[in-house]
Design an enzyme around this catalytic site. Structure first.
Site, PDB file in Angstrom:
ATOM      1  N   ARG A   1     -12.758  15.268   8.978  1.00  0.00           N
ATOM      2  CA  ARG A   1     -14.085  14.650   8.979  1.00  0.00           C
ATOM      3  C   ARG A   1     -14.353  13.860   7.700  1.00  0.00           C
ATOM      4  O   ARG A   1     -15.050  12.842   7.737  1.00  0.00           O
ATOM      5  CB  ARG A   1     -15.145  15.706   9.191  1.00  0.00           C
ATOM      6  CG  ARG A   1     -15.037  16.294  10.601  1.00  0.00           C
ATOM      7  CD  ARG A   1     -16.208  17.146  10.938  1.00  0.00           C
ATOM      8  NE  ARG A   1     -16.071  17.679  12.289  1.00  0.00           N
ATOM      9  CZ  ARG A   1     -16.905  18.547  12.811  1.00  0.00           C
ATOM     10  NH1 ARG A   1     -17.943  18.956  12.118  1.00  0.00           N
ATOM     11  NH2 ARG A   1     -16.721  18.989  14.040  1.00  0.00           N
TER      12      ARG A   1
ATOM     13  N   ASP B   1     -33.663  18.944  11.694  1.00  0.00           N
ATOM     14  CA  ASP B   1     -32.228  19.145  11.481  1.00  0.00           C
ATOM     15  C   ASP B   1     -31.872  18.623  10.096  1.00  0.00           C
ATOM     16  O   ASP B   1     -32.511  17.689   9.597  1.00  0.00           O
ATOM     17  CB  ASP B   1     -31.396  18.406  12.548  1.00  0.00           C
ATOM     18  CG  ASP B   1     -29.998  18.984  12.694  1.00  0.00           C
ATOM     19  OD1 ASP B   1     -29.758  19.751  13.649  1.00  0.00           O
ATOM     20  OD2 ASP B   1     -29.135  18.690  11.822  1.00  0.00           O
TER      21      ASP B   1
HETATM   22  C1  SAM Z   1     -24.355  23.326  17.087  1.00  0.00           C
HETATM   23  S1  SAM Z   1     -25.842  22.457  16.706  1.00  0.00           S
HETATM   24  C2  SAM Z   1     -27.011  23.326  17.724  1.00  0.00           C
HETATM   25  C3  SAM Z   1     -28.035  22.399  18.350  1.00  0.00           C
HETATM   26  C4  SAM Z   1     -29.043  23.087  19.273  1.00  0.00           C
HETATM   27  N1  SAM Z   1     -29.867  24.024  18.544  1.00  0.00           N
HETATM   28  C5  SAM Z   1     -28.358  23.764  20.424  1.00  0.00           C
HETATM   29  O1  SAM Z   1     -28.220  24.998  20.427  1.00  0.00           O
HETATM   30  O2  SAM Z   1     -27.934  23.083  21.360  1.00  0.00           O
HETATM   31  C6  SAM Z   1     -26.201  23.085  15.058  1.00  0.00           C
HETATM   32  C7  SAM Z   1     -27.136  22.184  14.269  1.00  0.00           C
HETATM   33  O3  SAM Z   1     -27.560  22.877  13.087  1.00  0.00           O
HETATM   34  C8  SAM Z   1     -27.717  21.929  12.064  1.00  0.00           C
HETATM   35  N2  SAM Z   1     -27.695  22.594  10.741  1.00  0.00           N
HETATM   36  C9  SAM Z   1     -26.651  23.157  10.104  1.00  0.00           C
HETATM   37  N3  SAM Z   1     -27.016  23.621   8.898  1.00  0.00           N
HETATM   38  C10 SAM Z   1     -28.343  23.354   8.771  1.00  0.00           C
HETATM   39  C11 SAM Z   1     -29.309  23.578   7.739  1.00  0.00           C
HETATM   40  N4  SAM Z   1     -28.992  24.182   6.582  1.00  0.00           N
HETATM   41  N5  SAM Z   1     -30.579  23.148   7.958  1.00  0.00           N
HETATM   42  C12 SAM Z   1     -30.915  22.548   9.114  1.00  0.00           C
HETATM   43  N6  SAM Z   1     -30.056  22.299  10.119  1.00  0.00           N
HETATM   44  C13 SAM Z   1     -28.776  22.697   9.954  1.00  0.00           C
HETATM   45  C14 SAM Z   1     -26.549  20.977  12.289  1.00  0.00           C
HETATM   46  O4  SAM Z   1     -26.757  19.723  11.683  1.00  0.00           O
HETATM   47  C15 SAM Z   1     -26.480  20.899  13.810  1.00  0.00           C
HETATM   48  O5  SAM Z   1     -27.141  19.776  14.326  1.00  0.00           O
END
Ligand code: SAM
Length: 284
Positions: free
Chosen positions: A52, A158
């Site tokens: 990445r 996010d």
């Molecule tokens: C796998 S996705 C899940 C999306 C959705 N909640 C779902 O279950 O379909 C995880 C998301 O968490 C976000 N994320 C990771 N670390 C984070 C943080 N410290 N604060 C806010 N968002 C975060 C990532 O950018 C990503 O978009």
């Protein structure tokens, strides 16, 4: 072990020639990612990190990960740190993912809101590209015919700024929208070329905001429900404990917390009652 993986990583992309990810550079990147996002990258994620971030090296025309780390840690590193987190996050999501959560919201939470309550707040924390908050919006629209007489808002946040922008635009490839039940797709989306756009009656319910869950939160709440699904799986347990504690503070009495299918509050938080199927209710 690290050395073997480093060699394999470098060989995987011949266009990068001699570029390899040394233990030292990987360690710095892991520390920076953890410090900024809470995401705990184990050694098994080394090839993922390499894959990445090599795109960032190319974009910046840098010849080594050491030079990239120097940019990240330099005086103007803040902007690149955001790009690095955007590149590292896993954004997998979908409309009506884990659909029993939306059934529970429609059948067991919304009909039982206190009589006379006219304010409704739901937070999609870690909303990725927006499919989750739009699914919540469709659930509210179909379960609450009088929704327009409510003060109802969905907050969608996010850490990944690219994902927040995608959610705000509200346009998705048609094949992604095929997960939306046909009657809701007909009622709430329009075809725009090869894409599908979310209707204004959904967009008007949602506020998208870039927000790092580990930093200060600007909103006061309280929320009736928080969806934080498939996010904490990337955090270590102490970070999860702090976060669930903060969620409890942000929920109204008896408010609900939805987590992802492989996530649990067992031995992490005592402030919630497990209702089953990764649905929790605030106890205190
Ligand atoms: C796998 S996705 C899940 C999306 C959705 N909640 C779902 O279950 O379909 C995880 C998301 O968490 C976000 N994320 C990771 N670390 C984070 C943080 N410290 N604060 C806010 N968002 C975060 C990532 O950018 C990503 O978009």
């Amino acid at each position: 072990m690290g050395g073997v993986l480093t060699a394999a990583s470098a060989l995987a992309d011949p266009s990068l020639g001699e570029v390899s990810l040394t233990d030292q550079d990987f360690g710095r990147i892991v520390a920076l990612v953890r410090q900024h996002s809470g995401i705990a990258l184990s050694d098994s994620k080394r090839d993922l990190v390499y894959g990445r971030l090599r795109r960032r090296l190319r974009a910046l025309r840098l010849g080594s990960f050491a030079a990239y780390v120097a940019v990240l840690e330099g005086p103007d590193g803040a902007e690149e740190q955001v790009r690095m987190i955007n590149a590292i996050t896993t954004n997998l999501t979908g409309f009506f993912r884990e659909p029993h959560h939306f059934d529970h919201l429609a059948q067991s939470i919304l009909p039982k809101l206190p009589r006379g309550q006219r304010r409704l707040r739901i937070w999609s924390a870690g909303c990725s590209s927006g499919e989750e908050p739009y699914t919540i919006a469709m659930t509210l629209r179909s379960a609450m015919p009088d929704l327009d007489s409510w003060d109802a808002r969905i907050l969608a946040t996010d850490i990944d700024t690219d994902m927040v922008a995608h959610g705000e635009a509200g346009r998705y490839a048609a094949d992604r929208a095929s997960a939306i039940p046909p009657h809701l797709r007909r009622a709430h989306t329009q075809a725009v070329g090869s894409q599908v756009e979310m209707g204004a009656e959904l967009k008007s319910l949602i506020s998208f905001l870039p927000l790092n869950l580990l930093q200060a939160w600007p909103m006061r709440g309280p929320f009736d429900a928080i969806f934080c699904r498939n996010v904490v799986i990337y955090f270590d347990k102490p970070t999860q404990r702090i976060l669930f504690d903060r969620f409890a503070e942000m929920l109204c009495p008896g408010g609900h917390l939805f987590v992802g299918h492989s996530e649990t509050l067992y031995r992490v938080s005592e402030r919630f009652q497990h209702l089953g199927r990764t649905i929790y209710r605030k106890l205190r």
